[in-house]
Design a protein around this motif. Structure first.
Motif, mmCIF file in Angstrom:
data_model
loop_
_atom_site.group_PDB
_atom_site.id
_atom_site.type_symbol
_atom_site.label_atom_id
_atom_site.label_comp_id
_atom_site.label_asym_id
_atom_site.label_seq_id
_atom_site.Cartn_x
_atom_site.Cartn_y
_atom_site.Cartn_z
ATOM 1 N N GLY A 1 0.830 -1.199 0.000
ATOM 2 C CA GLY A 1 0.000 0.000 0.000
ATOM 3 C C GLY A 1 0.866 1.250 0.000
ATOM 4 O O GLY A 1 2.088 1.191 -0.104
ATOM 5 N N PRO A 2 0.240 2.403 0.115
ATOM 6 C CA PRO A 2 0.988 3.662 0.113
ATOM 7 C C PRO A 2 1.843 3.810 1.376
ATOM 8 O O PRO A 2 1.532 3.246 2.421
ATOM 9 C CB PRO A 2 -0.105 4.727 0.078
ATOM 10 N N VAL A 3 2.927 4.542 1.246
ATOM 11 C CA VAL A 3 3.776 4.834 2.397
ATOM 12 C C VAL A 3 3.052 5.899 3.233
ATOM 13 O O VAL A 3 2.675 6.950 2.713
ATOM 14 C CB VAL A 3 5.163 5.336 1.965
ATOM 15 N N VAL A 4 2.854 5.599 4.493
ATOM 16 C CA VAL A 4 2.129 6.517 5.364
ATOM 17 C C VAL A 4 3.045 6.926 6.499
ATOM 18 O O VAL A 4 3.621 6.074 7.173
ATOM 19 C CB VAL A 4 0.856 5.843 5.934
ATOM 20 N N HIS A 5 3.210 8.218 6.680
ATOM 21 C CA HIS A 5 3.985 8.728 7.799
ATOM 22 C C HIS A 5 3.007 9.296 8.808
ATOM 23 O O HIS A 5 2.130 10.082 8.451
ATOM 24 C CB HIS A 5 4.952 9.825 7.339
ATOM 25 N N ARG A 6 3.144 8.909 10.054
ATOM 26 C CA ARG A 6 2.247 9.379 11.094
ATOM 27 C C ARG A 6 3.068 10.007 12.201
ATOM 28 O O ARG A 6 4.146 9.544 12.541
ATOM 29 C CB ARG A 6 1.436 8.225 11.667
ATOM 30 N N MET A 7 2.530 11.076 12.755
ATOM 31 C CA MET A 7 3.204 11.753 13.853
ATOM 32 C C MET A 7 2.150 12.165 14.862
ATOM 33 O O MET A 7 1.066 12.607 14.498
ATOM 34 C CB MET A 7 3.938 12.987 13.360
ATOM 35 N N LEU A 8 2.469 11.997 16.113
ATOM 36 C CA LEU A 8 1.597 12.448 17.178
ATOM 37 C C LEU A 8 2.384 13.432 18.024
ATOM 38 O O LEU A 8 3.478 13.115 18.484
ATOM 39 C CB LEU A 8 1.131 11.270 18.039
ATOM 40 N N LEU A 9 1.855 14.609 18.178
ATOM 41 C CA LEU A 9 2.467 15.641 19.005
ATOM 42 C C LEU A 9 1.555 15.835 20.204
ATOM 43 O O LEU A 9 0.382 16.167 20.053
ATOM 44 C CB LEU A 9 2.597 16.944 18.216
ATOM 45 N N MET A 10 2.077 15.587 21.397
ATOM 46 C CA MET A 10 1.268 15.682 22.601
ATOM 47 C C MET A 10 1.750 16.860 23.435
ATOM 48 O O MET A 10 2.923 16.946 23.791
ATOM 49 C CB MET A 10 1.386 14.388 23.415
ATOM 50 N N LEU A 11 0.841 17.771 23.731
ATOM 51 C CA LEU A 11 1.138 18.898 24.608
ATOM 52 C C LEU A 11 0.503 18.621 25.958
ATOM 53 O O LEU A 11 -0.704 18.389 26.041
ATOM 54 C CB LEU A 11 0.567 20.192 24.034
ATOM 55 N N THR A 12 1.294 18.626 26.996
ATOM 56 C CA THR A 12 0.772 18.388 28.343
ATOM 57 C C THR A 12 1.359 19.425 29.289
ATOM 58 O O THR A 12 2.308 20.135 28.954
ATOM 59 C CB THR A 12 1.138 16.979 28.870
ATOM 60 N N ASP A 13 0.805 19.468 30.488
ATOM 61 C CA ASP A 13 1.362 20.366 31.504
ATOM 62 C C ASP A 13 2.571 19.736 32.186
ATOM 63 O O ASP A 13 3.260 20.376 32.955
ATOM 64 C CB ASP A 13 0.300 20.756 32.528
ATOM 65 N N GLY A 14 2.832 18.464 31.907
ATOM 66 C CA GLY A 14 3.997 17.789 32.459
ATOM 67 C C GLY A 14 3.828 17.310 33.889
ATOM 68 O O GLY A 14 4.735 16.731 34.458
ATOM 69 N N LEU A 15 2.678 17.552 34.482
ATOM 70 C CA LEU A 15 2.423 17.120 35.851
ATOM 71 C C LEU A 15 1.717 15.776 35.809
ATOM 72 O O LEU A 15 0.511 15.689 35.619
ATOM 73 C CB LEU A 15 1.566 18.155 36.585
ATOM 74 N N THR A 16 2.474 14.712 35.956
ATOM 75 C CA THR A 16 1.914 13.375 35.870
ATOM 76 C C THR A 16 2.655 12.454 36.818
ATOM 77 O O THR A 16 3.801 12.710 37.177
ATOM 78 C CB THR A 16 1.992 12.826 34.431
ATOM 79 N N ASN A 17 1.976 11.392 37.220
ATOM 80 C CA ASN A 17 2.658 10.378 38.018
ATOM 81 C C ASN A 17 3.065 9.198 37.139
ATOM 82 O O ASN A 17 3.578 8.219 37.630
ATOM 83 C CB ASN A 17 1.784 9.914 39.184
ATOM 84 N N GLU A 18 2.865 9.288 35.830
ATOM 85 C CA GLU A 18 3.327 8.269 34.890
ATOM 86 C C GLU A 18 4.735 8.649 34.459
ATOM 87 O O GLU A 18 4.952 9.253 33.406
ATOM 88 C CB GLU A 18 2.369 8.184 33.698
ATOM 89 N N VAL A 19 5.706 8.305 35.293
ATOM 90 C CA VAL A 19 7.074 8.772 35.080
ATOM 91 C C VAL A 19 8.061 7.652 34.750
ATOM 92 O O VAL A 19 9.205 7.932 34.402
ATOM 93 C CB VAL A 19 7.585 9.567 36.318
ATOM 94 N N GLU A 20 7.639 6.412 34.855
ATOM 95 C CA GLU A 20 8.524 5.293 34.571
ATOM 96 C C GLU A 20 8.490 4.965 33.092
ATOM 97 O O GLU A 20 7.439 5.030 32.453
ATOM 98 C CB GLU A 20 8.102 4.066 35.387
ATOM 99 N N PRO A 21 9.634 4.603 32.494
ATOM 100 C CA PRO A 21 9.639 4.242 31.064
ATOM 101 C C PRO A 21 8.635 3.140 30.718
ATOM 102 O O PRO A 21 8.034 3.168 29.658
ATOM 103 C CB PRO A 21 11.075 3.785 30.818
ATOM 104 N N ASN A 22 8.441 2.185 31.621
ATOM 105 C CA ASN A 22 7.500 1.098 31.355
ATOM 106 C C ASN A 22 6.058 1.566 31.290
ATOM 107 O O ASN A 22 5.204 0.855 30.760
ATOM 108 C CB ASN A 22 7.632 -0.008 32.407
ATOM 109 N N ASP A 23 5.744 2.755 31.821
ATOM 110 C CA ASP A 23 4.396 3.297 31.703
ATOM 111 C C ASP A 23 4.028 3.555 30.256
ATOM 112 O O ASP A 23 2.860 3.596 29.894
ATOM 113 C CB ASP A 23 4.261 4.604 32.488
ATOM 114 N N TYR A 24 5.045 3.760 29.408
ATOM 115 C CA TYR A 24 4.822 4.147 28.023
ATOM 116 C C TYR A 24 5.026 3.016 27.035
ATOM 117 O O TYR A 24 5.066 3.232 25.849
ATOM 118 C CB TYR A 24 5.726 5.330 27.672
ATOM 119 N N LEU A 25 5.181 1.785 27.515
ATOM 120 C CA LEU A 25 5.368 0.643 26.623
ATOM 121 C C LEU A 25 4.082 -0.099 26.441
ATOM 122 O O LEU A 25 3.227 -0.154 27.187
ATOM 123 C CB LEU A 25 6.437 -0.291 27.163
#
Length: 98
Positions: free
Chosen positions: A74-98
């Motif tokens: 199929g066609p080559v698709v490039h996707r990007m997600l830009l997330m703007l947050t206040d940075g105040l989170t308790n999800e601070v461990e790398p494994n939180d994002y896997l």
């Protein structure tokens, strides 16, 4: 491009698509996006990330998803997600994002 907002991670509709990929962006939509910003909800970027991806691009295991690329033919698709947050989170461990 698409615009999503997230918050209240334990609420069913915690991720809302404010502007879909195929919809035009105009002054009214821009005003709605800015008016939807609140700063009184939790910031859970790791929890919200897969929800936003599924809402904007669809689930990768759904064969009716028109955004799937079929084995490189199929066609080559490039996707990007830009997330703007206040940075105040308790999800601070790398494994939180896997």
């Amino acid at each position: 491009f698409a615009v999503c907002r997230f918050g209240k991670p334990r609420v069913e509709n915690c991720t809302m698509v404010l502007k879909e990929l195929d919809k035009p962006f105009n002054n009214m939509r821009g005003q709605m996006v800015f008016e939807s910003l609140t700063f009184n909800e939790g910031t859970k970027p790791a929890t919200s990330l897969p929800l936003m991806i599924n809402k904007v691009w669809g689930r990768p295991d759904d064969p009716s998803n028109p955004n799937l690329v079929d084995n490189g033919t199929g066609p080559v698709v490039h996707r990007m997600l830009l997330m703007l947050t206040d940075g105040l989170t308790n999800e601070v461990e790398p494994n939180d994002y896997l």
